[in-house]
Design an enzyme around this catalytic site. Sequence first.
Site, PDB file in Angstrom:
ATOM      1  CG  HIS A 271      -1.804  -1.182   1.299  1.00  0.00           C
ATOM      2  ND1 HIS A 271      -2.900  -1.333   0.482  1.00  0.00           N
ATOM      3  CD2 HIS A 271      -1.754  -2.303   2.063  1.00  0.00           C
ATOM      4  CE1 HIS A 271      -3.495  -2.476   0.750  1.00  0.00           C
ATOM      5  NE2 HIS A 271      -2.814  -3.092   1.703  1.00  0.00           N
TER       6      HIS A 271
ATOM      7  CB  CYS B 235      -2.416   3.656  -3.512  1.00  0.00           C
ATOM      8  SG  CYS B 235      -3.662   2.376  -3.713  1.00  0.00           S
TER       9      CYS B 235
END
Length: 427
Positions: free
Chosen positions: A146, A187
Amino acid sequence: MKVLLLGLISLVYSVSAVPVDGNEPVHWALLVAGSSGWYNYRHQADVCHSYQVLHNHGIPDSHIVVMMYDDIANNKENKMPGIIINHPNGSDVYAGVPKDYTGEDVTPDNFLKVLQGDKSGMTGIGSGKVIESGPNDNVFVYFSDHGATDLIGFPSAELMETDLKQALENMSKQDKFKKFVFYLEACESGSMFDNFKIKDLYVTTASAPDESSYACYFDDKLGTFLGDVYSVRWMEDSDKANFNTETLLKQFKAIRRETNTSHVEKYGDLSIDKDTLGEYQGSGSKFNNVQVVDLADKPLGAVPSPEVPMAILHHRLMAAKDPSQRNEILQKIVQLGQAQQKMMSVLQSTVSTLLDGDLVDKAMSRQGVQVTNWDCYKTSVRYFSDRCFPFKENDFALSLMYIVANLCERQEVSTDMILSSFDKHCK
């Protein structure tokens, strides 16, 4: 006899990746999965697959360092114990993967020490293996996890862009690589490299600075996503590529063309993209342990990374037959939705407490975020995770850190004001 022959072939390919002539480039690779938990299956699957790509093209384990939590292969939810796959009906990518650093050893500090070849700093930790590259060596780093504005995640902490930049600049000044390629799956991964450039460092990222990357290949049997779009695209390309002729640029174009969920970007020294894959991902002839599958017609079923936990619950709801099981899943969906609303509510309340008028809307915007007040951002991000919503269990919260970045850039807002507001609203 067959086993002996295969072993000899593998040895020949491995030796070919570490030239005897000290003037020839040596391959070094660092592969990192920065998450933990079954619903994050895909990150470790990505990294295990990347290991197979490099190993199959002759880079020996002595020159590959793997960091992953290692809680997937033998997880109680794994209906194929001891096996990890990275695409539908795929072969096992877990077999043979070195466990250099696992569990609580997977941290930003250890990553930076391994990357910079700090052998003494890793004494007594994991395998102790580090990237011992020199001025004639090529380094390849692949990271999957992430991310958020100017940061990438680890199981219990975050690595900020400024700290990664400092480490890479140090390596460059100390002649610790000839050329360096970094593939980043996260991300907002573009935000890690859009503000600096280092000679002979080439980067591709799964997404632009202000957008999510995407998970893909939901598996009904395992109940989780097997891979990430950008990652499976580069590895599925490498599985079938001719490393002696295919260039980094050709692979980048293929990844960008086939990744229609986010904007795959490239940064740094773009002159390197004329080099072949073999200069970074292994120069030995292919010794294939991974099943090459044509997945051109296989739907990705791509989902933005922050939405994965909710998407998994919805998949499980559709598959559930028992009414009590469906009710249990529905309750989890409601609880997760309420938790995500609360995360946004806390940050909205914090912004409204500290700012007025148009400044509120600007602070809530993801566009054009630039972090310069690093002390504030580091402290506030970690505080939000420690006191409000731990990122380890709340990936969605991490995706909202652009709001914290915007607050930290306001001169009239101090770090203490942000932390006090978190204390107030997180209760």
